[in-house]
Design a protein around this motif. Structure first.
Motif, PDB file in Angstrom:
ATOM      1  N   ILE A 181      37.759  48.913 -35.525  1.00 25.90           N
ATOM      2  CA  ILE A 181      38.524  49.926 -36.250  1.00 25.90           C
ATOM      3  C   ILE A 181      39.985  49.476 -36.266  1.00 25.90           C
ATOM      4  N   ASN A 199      19.789  48.608 -27.274  1.00 29.37           N
ATOM      5  CA  ASN A 199      20.747  49.711 -27.253  1.00 29.37           C
ATOM      6  C   ASN A 199      20.373  50.702 -26.159  1.00 29.37           C
ATOM      7  N   GLU A 213      28.816  42.216 -29.247  1.00 33.48           N
ATOM      8  CA  GLU A 213      28.225  42.084 -30.588  1.00 33.48           C
ATOM      9  C   GLU A 213      29.283  41.572 -31.590  1.00 33.48           C
ATOM     10  N   LYS A 228      33.251  45.551 -43.448  1.00 36.86           N
ATOM     11  CA  LYS A 228      32.965  45.461 -42.006  1.00 36.86           C
ATOM     12  C   LYS A 228      33.102  44.024 -41.518  1.00 36.86           C
ATOM     13  N   ARG A 281      36.765  43.081 -41.242  1.00 36.52           N
ATOM     14  CA  ARG A 281      37.388  43.715 -40.062  1.00 36.52           C
ATOM     15  C   ARG A 281      37.008  42.934 -38.800  1.00 36.52           C
ATOM     16  N   GLN A 282      35.775  42.476 -38.761  1.00 37.93           N
ATOM     17  CA  GLN A 282      35.316  41.684 -37.621  1.00 37.93           C
ATOM     18  C   GLN A 282      36.094  40.373 -37.540  1.00 37.93           C
ATOM     19  N   THR A 288      27.260  48.154 -23.097  1.00 41.42           N
ATOM     20  CA  THR A 288      28.605  48.625 -23.449  1.00 41.42           C
ATOM     21  C   THR A 288      29.264  49.357 -22.284  1.00 41.42           C
ATOM     22  N   GLY A 340      31.923  45.436 -31.318  1.00 44.84           N
ATOM     23  CA  GLY A 340      30.962  45.229 -32.398  1.00 44.84           C
ATOM     24  C   GLY A 340      31.299  45.979 -33.667  1.00 44.84           C
ATOM     25  N   ASP A 341      32.130  47.001 -33.561  1.00 47.77           N
ATOM     26  CA  ASP A 341      32.537  47.758 -34.746  1.00 47.77           C
ATOM     27  C   ASP A 341      34.051  47.941 -34.668  1.00 47.77           C
ATOM     28  N   SER A 373      28.592  40.951 -35.537  1.00 40.09           N
ATOM     29  CA  SER A 373      28.031  42.030 -36.352  1.00 40.09           C
ATOM     30  C   SER A 373      28.744  42.086 -37.699  1.00 40.09           C
ATOM     31  N   GLY A 374      27.986  41.975 -38.788  1.00 38.67           N
ATOM     32  CA  GLY A 374      28.586  42.032 -40.123  1.00 38.67           C
ATOM     33  C   GLY A 374      28.993  40.684 -40.688  1.00 38.67           C
TER      34      GLY A 374
END
Length: 297
Positions: A88, A40, A157, A134, A137-138, A45, A85-86, A160-161
């Protein structure tokens, strides 16, 4: 026409006095999976945001399908699938509605493919997005990406999840796109995933690419892991150039050896009656850690 889906040349991005990217060079050919690894804050990103036309480069350039990532962002996005990776999502839409929206934005809509992916990822598309975990959603983002007719997949990513089984399904989907001649840019913390999927790897540290190449090329820059059991105690191994981290116990001898010294090490050991011999190339994780332990930029 260029063979590159993505071409980044001397890319620099500054935020005030902070240099987030410093002369980054990356190419992704059609039908190639490129792994982008780093911790990170290394610049992964930021690189992706420049590629997507969200950020404007301070210097250098990023081209997607030969078009400028900043000037031609609208046209590029019609041909690119991006998975963050996250994820929304719109809370009041169902997963299926979101998938259909994203796929429609990219033109071609293969409903058979969509249904197959929903089954593979074990996703109920009738539920509202606000009810999804999560991981689910991925899955919505991944189904939307792989159901589209995109020519380049930018995955940040992406697993992730997800549980390991779904991670395996993801790998199958990436391999399928590669076989279709699509380019894939994969940023991931999961070394085994990158090692399994990627044709080339770039290691980024503090905004600079510290190494890039195929796994075979990168491995030739580092050491081989060896484990041997001999009839008689081995003498002289500690004096051999290129041999490191010798560990001896009742099970045998473990050590690492530089590629150019492998022949000499094998010749020495063979004099003591080899009963068992194992060698293995370094894992991607070992390559990665060697750069973060040794390379200062």
């Amino acid at each position: 026409m260029s063979d590159y889906s993505l071409e980044i040349t001397n890319l620099t991005k500054k935020f005030g006095k902070l240099t987030a990217l410093d002369g980054v060079n990356v190419t992704v050919e059609k039908g190639e999976v490129f792994g982008y690894i780093g911790p990170n804050g290394a610049g992964k990103t930021t690189t992706i945001r420049v590629m997507l036309g969200i950020l404007k480069a301070t210097a250098g350039c990023a081209k997607v399908f030969g078009m400028d990532a900043w000037r031609d962002a609208v046209e590029i996005h019609k041909r690119v699938a991006y998975v963050p990776g996250d994820v929304i999502l719109w809370p009041n839409l169902t997963g299926g509605e979101v998938i259909d929206l994203f796929v429609t934005l990219r033109g071609k809509h293969d409903k058979t493919r969509r249904e197959k992916l929903l089954e593979m990822f074990d996703l109920d598309p009738t539920k509202k997005c606000r009810t999804y975990s999560k991981g689910n959603r991925q899955k919505v983002a991944l189904v939307a990406a792989f159901a589209s007719d995109a020519e380049l997949f930018i995955l940040d990513e992406p697993t992730s999840g997800l549980d390991p089984l779904m991670g395996h399904i993801f790998q199958e989907c990436v391999q399928e796109q590669k076989n279709l001649g699509k380019g894939v840019f994969l940023s991931s913390h999961i070394m085994s995933e990158v090692e399994q999927l990627c044709d080339k790897v770039g290691i980024i540290k503090n905004g600079k690419i510290v190494d890039t190449g195929t796994l075979g090329e990168l491995r030739h820059l580092t050491r081989v892991n060896m484990k041997v059991v001999t009839e008689k105690p081995v003498e002289g191994l500690t004096n051999l150039t290129g041999v490191h981290n010798i560990k001896e116990d009742k099970e045998g001898i473990d050590f690492q050896v530089d590629y150019e010294s492998v022949g000499a090490a094998v010749e020495l050991i063979s004099k003591y009656g080899v009963k068992k011999f194992e060698s293995a190339p370094p894992t991607l994780e070992e390559l990665f850690m060697s750069h973060y332990d040794k390379v200062e930029v």
